[in-house]
Design a protein around this motif. Structure first.
Motif, PDB file in Angstrom:
ATOM      1  N   PRO A  79     -41.224 -35.491  46.391  1.00  0.00           N
ATOM      2  CA  PRO A  79     -40.289 -34.543  45.777  1.00  0.00           C
ATOM      3  C   PRO A  79     -40.802 -34.014  44.445  1.00  0.00           C
ATOM      4  O   PRO A  79     -41.412 -34.745  43.664  1.00  0.00           O
ATOM      5  CB  PRO A  79     -39.030 -35.386  45.550  1.00  0.00           C
ATOM      6  N   LEU A  80     -40.542 -32.725  44.214  1.00  0.00           N
ATOM      7  CA  LEU A  80     -40.853 -32.091  42.943  1.00  0.00           C
ATOM      8  C   LEU A  80     -39.539 -31.480  42.435  1.00  0.00           C
ATOM      9  O   LEU A  80     -38.933 -30.656  43.114  1.00  0.00           O
ATOM     10  CB  LEU A  80     -41.915 -31.012  43.102  1.00  0.00           C
ATOM     11  N   VAL A  81     -39.114 -31.942  41.270  1.00  0.00           N
ATOM     12  CA  VAL A  81     -37.857 -31.501  40.681  1.00  0.00           C
ATOM     13  C   VAL A  81     -38.167 -30.567  39.522  1.00  0.00           C
ATOM     14  O   VAL A  81     -38.909 -30.929  38.611  1.00  0.00           O
ATOM     15  CB  VAL A  81     -37.037 -32.720  40.185  1.00  0.00           C
ATOM     16  N   GLU A  82     -37.611 -29.373  39.568  1.00  0.00           N
ATOM     17  CA  GLU A  82     -37.790 -28.429  38.474  1.00  0.00           C
ATOM     18  C   GLU A  82     -36.671 -28.622  37.463  1.00  0.00           C
ATOM     19  O   GLU A  82     -35.524 -28.857  37.839  1.00  0.00           O
ATOM     20  CB  GLU A  82     -37.789 -26.997  39.007  1.00  0.00           C
ATOM     21  N   LYS A  83     -37.015 -28.512  36.169  1.00  0.00           N
ATOM     22  CA  LYS A  83     -36.021 -28.699  35.120  1.00  0.00           C
ATOM     23  C   LYS A  83     -36.193 -27.668  34.016  1.00  0.00           C
ATOM     24  O   LYS A  83     -37.249 -27.057  33.894  1.00  0.00           O
ATOM     25  CB  LYS A  83     -36.084 -30.116  34.547  1.00  0.00           C
ATOM     26  N   HIS A  84     -35.120 -27.527  33.226  1.00  0.00           N
ATOM     27  CA  HIS A  84     -35.124 -26.578  32.111  1.00  0.00           C
ATOM     28  C   HIS A  84     -34.717 -27.234  30.796  1.00  0.00           C
ATOM     29  O   HIS A  84     -34.685 -26.569  29.772  1.00  0.00           O
ATOM     30  CB  HIS A  84     -34.175 -25.406  32.402  1.00  0.00           C
ATOM     31  N   PHE A  89     -32.762 -35.344  34.288  1.00  0.00           N
ATOM     32  CA  PHE A  89     -31.554 -35.404  35.107  1.00  0.00           C
ATOM     33  C   PHE A  89     -30.610 -34.234  34.839  1.00  0.00           C
ATOM     34  O   PHE A  89     -29.761 -33.920  35.663  1.00  0.00           O
ATOM     35  CB  PHE A  89     -30.784 -36.708  34.821  1.00  0.00           C
ATOM     36  N   GLU A  90     -30.745 -33.603  33.689  1.00  0.00           N
ATOM     37  CA  GLU A  90     -29.790 -32.582  33.250  1.00  0.00           C
ATOM     38  C   GLU A  90     -29.906 -31.310  34.081  1.00  0.00           C
ATOM     39  O   GLU A  90     -30.932 -30.626  34.041  1.00  0.00           O
ATOM     40  CB  GLU A  90     -30.008 -32.263  31.764  1.00  0.00           C
ATOM     41  N   ASP A  91     -28.855 -31.023  34.847  1.00  0.00           N
ATOM     42  CA  ASP A  91     -28.772 -29.799  35.643  1.00  0.00           C
ATOM     43  C   ASP A  91     -29.933 -29.677  36.637  1.00  0.00           C
ATOM     44  O   ASP A  91     -30.496 -28.600  36.828  1.00  0.00           O
ATOM     45  CB  ASP A  91     -28.699 -28.576  34.717  1.00  0.00           C
ATOM     46  N   THR A  92     -30.302 -30.822  37.257  1.00  0.00           N
ATOM     47  CA  THR A  92     -31.362 -30.835  38.277  1.00  0.00           C
ATOM     48  C   THR A  92     -30.880 -31.632  39.490  1.00  0.00           C
ATOM     49  O   THR A  92     -29.810 -32.246  39.471  1.00  0.00           O
ATOM     50  CB  THR A  92     -32.660 -31.510  37.775  1.00  0.00           C
TER      51      THR A  92
END
Length: 189
Positions: A79-84, A89-92
């Motif tokens: 898995p590859l989780v994109e974040k900002h 964990f925030e808004d992902t």
């Protein structure tokens, strides 16, 4: 022991090891090599490897600098989780991904020590995860121009700080790459 129910698995969480993020990082090559060794170890031991990739106005999604460093390559099934935001964990979808993998313990590596890595450590810990920081597999760039300590001191302080974290029903700690264990956690049944 994690406070998360029926989550006995351990995952390696690789945070923001992107070209532009680590191009001027302290001991970049050694840290990336340690992360690469841990990725291979996790794969051999059939532990999940979860990648996190940051984007924002300065680190534009799809740009060369946004890409994972060429020395590391996420596997097709990883898995590859994109974040900002700093906290992975925030808004992902990270919590959903980890829940689906039965993960209750995270082994954290990556960049920036004093930003996204530290935010993610806390984000995981307050959500009930056991969280291990790999002492020689995280880095940051020199922010002394803005009043921060030199990178080696930031890294050393974060290692010391995280080795002393405590909370009910969860464990935290810091270990060198050569001592990482991807074995299962003693999850709450």
């Amino acid at each position: 022991m994690t406070t998360l129910t029926n989550r006995p698995n351990t995952a390696l969480l690789v945070v923001d090891v992107q070209i532009a993020v680590v191009e001027e990082a302290h001991e970049r090559d050694a840290v990336v090599a340690n992360i690469g060794s841990l990725v291979e170890q996790a794969r051999r031991e059939e532990a999940s490897v979860v990648w996190v990739q940051h984007s924002d106005d300065e680190l534009v999604r799809g740009s060369d600098g946004w890409r994972i460093v060429p020395e590391l390559a996420p596997g097709d099934a990883e898995p590859l989780v994109e974040k900002h935001y700093g906290d992975s964990f925030e808004d992902t979808a990270l919590e959903t991904v980890l829940s689906g993998l039965g993960v209750g313990r995270l082994v954290v590596v990556g960049s920036e020590t004093d930003a996204c890595v530290r935010s993610t450590l806390h984000g995981a810990f307050v959500r009930g995860y056991d969280v291990t920081l790999v002492s020689d597999a995280h880095t940051t760039f020199d922010k002394t121009a803005w009043g921060a300590p030199p990178p080696d001191q930031v890294i050393a302080h974060t290692n010391l700080y995280w080795s002393r974290q405590a909370a009910p029903g969860r464990t935290a700690g810091t270990v060198p790459a050569k001592a990482v264990d991807f074995g299962p956690t003693a999850a709450v049944a």
